[in-house]
Design an enzyme around this catalytic site. Structure first.
Site, PDB file in Angstrom:
ATOM      1  N   GLY A   1      20.359  -4.096  44.206  1.00 33.58           N
ATOM      2  CA  GLY A   1      18.900  -3.989  44.155  1.00 33.58           C
ATOM      3  C   GLY A   1      18.200  -5.341  44.232  1.00 33.58           C
TER       4      GLY A   1
ATOM      5  N   GLU B   1      27.301  -2.143  46.054  1.00 35.45           N
ATOM      6  CA  GLU B   1      27.224  -0.831  45.400  1.00 35.45           C
ATOM      7  C   GLU B   1      28.479   0.021  45.569  1.00 35.45           C
ATOM      8  OE1 GLU B   1      24.692  -2.282  46.943  1.00 35.45           O
ATOM      9  OE2 GLU B   1      22.798  -1.868  45.904  1.00 35.45           O
TER      10      GLU B   1
ATOM     11  N   ALA C   1      20.252  -3.407  40.322  1.00 37.72           N
ATOM     12  CA  ALA C   1      19.737  -2.419  39.380  1.00 37.72           C
ATOM     13  C   ALA C   1      20.576  -2.530  38.113  1.00 37.72           C
ATOM     14  CB  ALA C   1      19.860  -1.030  39.982  1.00 37.72           C
TER      15      ALA C   1
ATOM     16  N   GLU D   1      18.075  -6.045  47.858  1.00 34.59           N
ATOM     17  CA  GLU D   1      17.116  -5.078  48.400  1.00 34.59           C
ATOM     18  C   GLU D   1      15.674  -5.503  48.103  1.00 34.59           C
ATOM     19  OE1 GLU D   1      19.465  -1.875  46.453  1.00 34.59           O
ATOM     20  OE2 GLU D   1      19.171  -0.842  48.359  1.00 34.59           O
TER      21      GLU D   1
HETATM   22  N1  CAA Z   1      23.272  -4.516  35.572  1.00 26.31           N
HETATM   23  C1  CAA Z   1      23.394  -4.673  34.246  1.00 26.31           C
HETATM   24  N2  CAA Z   1      23.855  -5.797  33.674  1.00 26.31           N
HETATM   25  C2  CAA Z   1      24.177  -6.800  34.500  1.00 26.31           C
HETATM   26  C3  CAA Z   1      24.086  -6.708  35.895  1.00 26.31           C
HETATM   27  C4  CAA Z   1      23.593  -5.497  36.426  1.00 26.31           C
HETATM   28  N3  CAA Z   1      23.435  -5.309  37.740  1.00 26.31           N
HETATM   29  N4  CAA Z   1      24.517  -7.872  36.449  1.00 26.31           N
HETATM   30  C5  CAA Z   1      24.853  -8.669  35.417  1.00 26.31           C
HETATM   31  N5  CAA Z   1      24.663  -8.031  34.248  1.00 26.31           N
HETATM   32  C6  CAA Z   1      24.901  -8.534  32.896  1.00 26.31           C
HETATM   33  C7  CAA Z   1      26.399  -8.537  32.553  1.00 26.31           C
HETATM   34  O1  CAA Z   1      26.813  -7.257  32.131  1.00 26.31           O
HETATM   35  C8  CAA Z   1      26.436  -9.574  31.443  1.00 26.31           C
HETATM   36  O2  CAA Z   1      25.951  -8.979  30.271  1.00 26.31           O
HETATM   37  P1  CAA Z   1      26.718  -9.274  28.854  1.00 26.31           P
HETATM   38  O3  CAA Z   1      26.591 -10.778  28.677  1.00 26.31           O
HETATM   39  O4  CAA Z   1      25.924  -8.497  27.860  1.00 26.31           O
HETATM   40  O5  CAA Z   1      28.141  -8.841  29.039  1.00 26.31           O
HETATM   41  C9  CAA Z   1      25.360 -10.579  31.890  1.00 26.31           C
HETATM   42  O6  CAA Z   1      24.509  -9.888  32.806  1.00 26.31           O
HETATM   43  C10 CAA Z   1      25.938 -11.788  32.599  1.00 26.31           C
HETATM   44  O7  CAA Z   1      26.737 -11.329  33.683  1.00 26.31           O
HETATM   45  P2  CAA Z   1      28.283 -11.677  33.855  1.00 26.31           P
HETATM   46  O8  CAA Z   1      28.918 -12.012  32.543  1.00 26.31           O
HETATM   47  O9  CAA Z   1      28.913 -10.565  34.654  1.00 26.31           O
HETATM   48  O10 CAA Z   1      28.167 -13.017  34.740  1.00 26.31           O
HETATM   49  P3  CAA Z   1      29.255 -13.592  35.738  1.00 26.31           P
HETATM   50  O11 CAA Z   1      28.792 -14.961  36.110  1.00 26.31           O
HETATM   51  O12 CAA Z   1      30.636 -13.420  35.209  1.00 26.31           O
HETATM   52  O13 CAA Z   1      29.159 -12.646  37.053  1.00 26.31           O
HETATM   53  C11 CAA Z   1      27.997 -11.406  38.761  1.00 26.31           C
HETATM   54  C12 CAA Z   1      27.992 -12.641  37.797  1.00 26.31           C
HETATM   55  C13 CAA Z   1      29.095 -11.581  39.804  1.00 26.31           C
HETATM   56  C14 CAA Z   1      26.630 -11.365  39.438  1.00 26.31           C
HETATM   57  C15 CAA Z   1      28.254 -10.127  37.937  1.00 26.31           C
HETATM   58  O14 CAA Z   1      27.346 -10.100  36.844  1.00 26.31           O
HETATM   59  C16 CAA Z   1      28.075  -8.855  38.711  1.00 26.31           C
HETATM   60  O15 CAA Z   1      28.949  -8.489  39.497  1.00 26.31           O
HETATM   61  N6  CAA Z   1      26.957  -8.110  38.468  1.00 26.31           N
HETATM   62  C17 CAA Z   1      26.712  -6.822  39.073  1.00 26.31           C
HETATM   63  C18 CAA Z   1      26.311  -6.961  40.527  1.00 26.31           C
HETATM   64  C19 CAA Z   1      26.150  -5.579  41.127  1.00 26.31           C
HETATM   65  O16 CAA Z   1      27.103  -4.821  41.260  1.00 26.31           O
HETATM   66  N7  CAA Z   1      24.916  -5.240  41.520  1.00 26.31           N
HETATM   67  C20 CAA Z   1      24.588  -3.970  42.105  1.00 26.31           C
HETATM   68  C21 CAA Z   1      24.061  -3.038  41.039  1.00 26.31           C
HETATM   69  S1  CAA Z   1      23.909  -1.384  41.600  1.00 26.31           S
HETATM   70  C22 CAA Z   1      22.414  -1.312  42.403  1.00 26.31           C
HETATM   71  O17 CAA Z   1      21.727  -2.301  42.566  1.00 26.31           O
HETATM   72  C23 CAA Z   1      22.065   0.075  42.865  1.00 26.31           C
HETATM   73  C24 CAA Z   1      20.869   0.192  43.745  1.00 26.31           C
HETATM   74  O18 CAA Z   1      20.887  -0.239  44.909  1.00 26.31           O
HETATM   75  C25 CAA Z   1      19.718   0.956  43.289  1.00 26.31           C
END
Ligand code: CAA
Length: 258
Positions: free
Chosen positions: A110, A133, A64, A113
């Protein structure tokens, strides 16, 4: 559509989440467009199988959109989970046509999921999956607590959800999250080959069989409701503010348990 590409090829419709600059993260607009795309494939008389994948080499869907929900209230959080589950996750699971997730990279939160709501999951050998999460001070809110426990078993669900760890494709295969894994360059052609084998069979019998398989899941509904409530309550905690701010500020969170 801005973030979703729909490509029809005879009996197979390919739906691609196309927001690679944010690793295909699911914001409201993406969820709305995915709902529209799946509804149109379901209504299309020629389409017999749907394949879902992510644009770019890095991600299927990285979760998400954290930036979108970071400032939400508990009620907004609860609604985010409830609406998303209804419009996309339960919607996909209940379609009459089989949906194959071709997981081409990160499937996190998500994103995993979403794959778990599909009927069949194929992974690239380079894919990584997880439900991270709790590292953000929140819980899976799009059905992950229920579907991961059902598909991989409660032990795997407790471990993956509480540790927030990402696992590689071969481990996801062993846990039955993936049915098969393939080198990334073969993933879509293998998905199309499987879709072709399915499309040769009777659509009415397939839909009846899918209904029978799903009938076994019905007792889980109260689990989904509990997940939605618990997801919303996380939005009232200091840990949620800290976890989401830390992600946006690209630093490690300092959790206090409050
Ligand atoms: N939401 C918003 N933005 C996201 C994102 C997310 N889930 N995942 C990645 N991005 C964005 C980053 O912020 C970044 O944006 P900017 O270039 O503007 O800074 C861009 O995508 C590229 O990502 P990274 O620079 O972080 O890429 P990386 O290769 O260094 O890392 C990653 C990759 C490990 C996947 C890392 O992006 C990450 O940890 N992402 C989040 C994963 C996460 O925690 N997901 C769960 C979300 S909560 C959820 O899903 C709740 C639910 O169940 C309803």
């Amino acid at each position: 559509m801005e973030y979703v590409i729909l490509e029809k090829n005879e009996a197979v419709t390919l739906i691609t989440v196309n927001r690679p600059e944010k690793l295909n993260a699911l914001n409201r607009q993406v969820i709305f467009e995915l709902n529209t795309a799946f509804a149109s494939a379901e209504d299309d008389p020629e389409t017999r199988v749907i394949i879902l994948t992510g644009a770019g080499e890095k991600a299927f869907v990285a979760g998400a959109d954290i930036a979108e929900f970071a400032s939400f209230s508990p009620e907004e959080g609860r609604r985010l989970a409830a609406d998303g589950q209804e419009r996309l996750f339960n919607f996909i699971e209940n379609l009459a046509k089989p949906v194959i997730a071709a997981v081409n990279g990160y499937a996190l939160g998500g994103g995993l999921e979403l794959a778990l709501a599909c009927h069949i999951r194929l992974g690239a050998t380079t894919a990584q999956v997880g439900l991270p999460e709790v590292s953000l001070g929140v819980i899976p809110g799009y059905g992950g607590t229920q579907r991961l426990a059902r598909i991989a078993g409660p032990g795997a669900a407790f471990e993956l959800i509480t540790s927030a760890q990402r696992i590689p494709a071969d481990r996801a295969l062993a846990l039955r999250i993936f049915n098969h894994i393939y080198p990334p360059e073969q993933l879509l052609s293998e998905a199309r080959a499987l879709a072709g084998r399915i499309a040769a069979n009777s659509p009415s019998a397939i839909s009846a069989a899918m209904n029978a398989i799903r009938a076994g899941y019905e007792p889980l509904r109260s689990g989904f409701d509990k997940e939605i409530e618990a997801f919303g309550l996380c939005f009232a905690t200091e840990d949620f503010r800290e976890g989401t701010q830390a992600f946006l500020e690209k630093r490690k969170p300092r959790f206090t348990g409050r």
